[in-house]
Design a protein around this motif. Structure first.
Motif, PDB file in Angstrom:
ATOM      1  N   ASP A 198      -3.051  10.024   4.783  1.00 42.35           N
ATOM      2  CA  ASP A 198      -4.268  10.431   5.481  1.00 42.35           C
ATOM      3  C   ASP A 198      -5.455  10.245   4.544  1.00 42.35           C
ATOM      4  OD1 ASP A 198      -2.682  11.156   7.566  1.00 42.35           O
ATOM      5  OD2 ASP A 198      -2.731  13.310   7.163  1.00 42.35           O
ATOM      6  N   ASN A 240      -3.530   6.740   8.303  1.00 43.86           N
ATOM      7  CA  ASN A 240      -4.556   7.321   9.173  1.00 43.86           C
ATOM      8  C   ASN A 240      -5.855   7.381   8.394  1.00 43.86           C
ATOM      9  OD1 ASN A 240      -2.627   8.050  11.306  1.00 43.86           O
ATOM     10  ND2 ASN A 240      -1.897   9.556   9.825  1.00 43.86           N
ATOM     11  N   LEU A 267     -10.063  11.497  12.009  1.00 42.07           N
ATOM     12  CA  LEU A 267      -8.823  10.881  11.535  1.00 42.07           C
ATOM     13  C   LEU A 267      -8.067  10.214  12.679  1.00 42.07           C
ATOM     14  CD1 LEU A 267      -7.162  10.744   8.839  1.00 42.07           C
ATOM     15  CD2 LEU A 267      -5.773  12.601   9.797  1.00 42.07           C
ATOM     16  N   TRP A 308      -4.772  17.560   8.843  1.00 35.75           N
ATOM     17  CA  TRP A 308      -3.953  16.909   7.824  1.00 35.75           C
ATOM     18  C   TRP A 308      -2.466  17.076   8.142  1.00 35.75           C
ATOM     19  CZ3 TRP A 308      -6.932  14.246   4.484  1.00 35.75           C
ATOM     20  CH2 TRP A 308      -8.249  14.677   4.291  1.00 35.75           C
ATOM     21  N   HIS A 312       2.180  14.207   4.330  1.00 39.08           N
ATOM     22  CA  HIS A 312       1.433  12.995   3.988  1.00 39.08           C
ATOM     23  C   HIS A 312       0.702  13.119   2.652  1.00 39.08           C
ATOM     24  CE1 HIS A 312       0.986  10.970   8.205  1.00 39.08           C
ATOM     25  NE2 HIS A 312       2.219  11.373   7.974  1.00 39.08           N
ATOM     26  N   LYS A 314      -2.734  13.007   0.963  1.00 33.03           N
ATOM     27  CA  LYS A 314      -4.017  13.405   1.565  1.00 33.03           C
ATOM     28  C   LYS A 314      -5.126  13.135   0.559  1.00 33.03           C
ATOM     29  CE  LYS A 314      -1.842  17.236   2.241  1.00 33.03           C
ATOM     30  NZ  LYS A 314      -0.442  16.771   2.370  1.00 33.03           N
TER      31      LYS A 314
END
Length: 599
Positions: A198, A240, A267, A308, A312, A314
């Protein structure tokens, strides 16, 4: 005779159907409040009937409305407030939920400078822990606050409050050993969730930054192509991206620079939307009144608004040519407060500070990226204004290097036997990858639910944030009143105390159904008046002035009040308009509004 028998049988059938239709009733408390079921088992199921094994998932911490009667150790429930419903929409096993008949919640505050909260079986032990930060051996500990706050801000349901302690419901996590804690003989299964990335771009969009939009778009397009090439054959692309712009506050109104912060694209996995947003973005047509910009506001909104993914990577990529504005900073943001927000969600910062060759205003950009624990350390770059080519090169290098780090983590999560040999990782990569693998393991952890007592403070340091649960329509009324006080302050800035007091009295008289002469009739502060009228749910920290004090005010006092109220109003409006903050109870939209957002 035969026809009469048929008629009687038909009537009996009708009566039986009526009795069956009216068999189920909504279960209520003695105060006539509908009882609710809070799901406390991760594998709970909403069954089709009291005996069927078929059904759908009943999500953890989901709410249902209880009905009667129960059958076969199952309870009939409704998914939404019943209104005219007379038949259950499913059945829950009795051990899959607890009753929760309030709608009050709290949440952990950042842990900086305090002990982690423990959950106790009794309120006496919670009070002792509040005073001393520890308890005697006789106290039964039911659980403990995680070392780091959960990835998603999970509100804790309250069942009861006694003075400075709460009786709440907690998700208790039974943590298995991590792959690295097990040693070389340990085993690790595949990731509980798909590992992904992300990435939020937070970009300064004031006048001087317009020339960097197209280079950023070009780099992003090239990077997306790299991702697509490396992910060929995979089931899904795990990338993303979102795009948020920020500008500044102009108090003197010499130039309309538009928004303070703006989501050009939240996002999304549709990366073309982000490049399109960059390609069509426009910078301001004039500059702000001073050099610093609303950097902290942009970062805060990116952290809080973004959904979020827990498993992932981030990252927030910050691009700007001016330092954060500390003078026009009503929410008192700082590098440390922004990093604390990022710590809670394990977000790393990549910061690009653009400036002249002798630029000295880069300290905050550098600290955001580098003054972090090793597993959250990001990257920092200084770019000379005239060197657009160097900007593109450094940005592409940062993104591709990060993608290589992601792929190393992905490979280790799929092939855990390779964890035995980590010598190929750099000193920078190792703690980041270890933390990410541990997070993947935590996404598979076994969870259960426990009810216990916790203290509001630990050795006078706040452990839990307070939230007010209110209907969205009620929040809108409070916004109107705050806006009217702001308008009165503008009148006071021009025409003095009489104009301000008159405007406030007329506004509050309408909303509070009071006589204008009764408002400010004694020595009460405005905050006390609003609290008595149940307009402000918390004790105000801003509206602490009386009529006598107002009569001594100068224009700068009104301007200060105006600025603070405008900022609070903006935060409350953004919060109320964000669909992610809405909760539906009994078919009505509600919000849990943080205390700090009120004046």
């Amino acid at each position: 005779m035969h026809q009469l028998t048929i008629l009687l049988l038909a009537l009996c059938g009708i009566v039986a159907n009526i009795v069956h239709a009216g068999e189920f009733q909504l279960d209520k408390t003695i105060e006539n409040i509908p009882k609710k079921a809070l799901i406390i088992k991760p594998d709970a199921k909403l069954f089709e009937s009291e005996s069927s094994q078929n059904g759908e998932e009943a999500p953890f911490i989901q709410l249902y409305f209880l009905m009667t009667p129960e059958k076969n150790n199952r309870v009939p429930v409704l998914k939404t407030f019943p209104k005219d419903k007379t038949q259950p929409e499913g059945w829950l096993e009795k051990d899959s939920f607890v009753e929760w008949n309030t709608v009050q919640m709290i949440n952990f505050e950042p842990q900086t400078g305090r002990e982690r909260v423990k959950i106790y079986a009794t309120t006496e032990c919670a009070k002792e822990f509040s005073r001393l930060g520890k308890t005697t051996a006789e106290c039964q500990v039911l659980g403990e606050e995680p070392p780091q706050n959960p990835q998603s801000r999970l509100f804790i349901p309250l069942f009861q409050r006694q003075a400075e302690t709460y009786h709440g419901g907690f998700i208790r996590i039974q943590t298995p050993p991590t792959p690295l804690e097990k040693g070389k003989t340990g085993e690790i299964s595949g990731p509980g969730k798909i590992l992904g990335y992300d990435l939020i771009l937070v970009v300064d969009s004031t006048l001087s930054m317009g020339q960097y939009f197209q280079p950023t778009m070009r780099v992003l397009q090239s990077f997306i192509q790299v991702v697509q090439n490396t992910m060929q054959g995979e089931v899904a692309k795990p990338l993303n991206i979102g795009l948020l712009f920020y500008r500044d506050r102009n108090l003197l109104h010499k130039c309309d620079i538009g928004y303070l912060t703006h989501w050009a694209q939240p996002l999304t996995s549709d990366t073309e939307k982000v490049t399109t947003a960059l390609g069509t973005a426009q910078a301001t047509h004039c500059d702000s009144e001073d050099v610093p910009e609303a950097v902290f506001d942009g970062l805060s909104r990116a952290i809080i608004d973004t959904p979020w993914k827990s498993s992932h990577f981030k990252t927030i990529l910050l691009i700007g040519d001016a330092p954060p504005n500390f003078d026009k900073n009503p929410m008192n943001f700082s590098v440390s407060s922004i990093n604390e927000l990022a710590d809670e969600k394990s977000i790393r910062f990549f910061t690009f500070k653009i400036g002249p060759t002798d630029d000295q205003d880069f300290e905050e950009f550098e600290a955001l990226a580098l003054q972090r624990d090793a597993h959250l350390k990001g990257r920092f770059s200084r770019i000379t204004q005239a060197d657009i080519h160097q900007f593109e090169t450094d940005l592409m290098d940062a993104l591709t290097t990060e993608w290589e780090l992601f792929n190393k983590t992905l490979e280790l999560s799929k092939n855990p036997e390779q964890i035995e040999s980590l010598s190929h990782l750099t000193e920078y990569e190792l703690p980041i990858i270890i933390a990410q693998l541990q997070q993947i393991e935590r996404s598979k952890e076994e969870r259960d639910f426990v009810k216990g007592w916790i203290p509001r403070k630990v050795k006078n340091k706040l452990a839990f944030g307070e939230y007010i649960f209110m209907r969205k329509v009620d929040l809108k009324l409070r916004l109107l009143i705050i806006e009217s006080i702001l308008t009165a302050a503008e009148a006071g800035m021009v025409d003095g105390a009489d104009a301000f007091l008159s405007a406030v009295r007329e506004t509050l008289a309408v909303h509070l159904r009071m006589k204008t002469a009764d408002i400010f009739s004694g020595n009460e502060t405005l905050g006390e008046i609003l609290r008595k009228a149940n307009i402000l749910p918390f004790k105000t920290e801003l509206l602490l002035f009386t009529q006598e004090e107002i009569n001594t005010w100068k224009p700068v006092d009104y301007e200060r009040l105006n600025q603070s109220l405008a900022e609070k109003l903006r935060y409350l409006r953004e919060f109320s308009n964000n669909p992610n903050n809405l909760r539906l109870f009994e078919g009505v939209p509600y919000l849990y509004v943080p205390k700090g957002y009120f004046p």
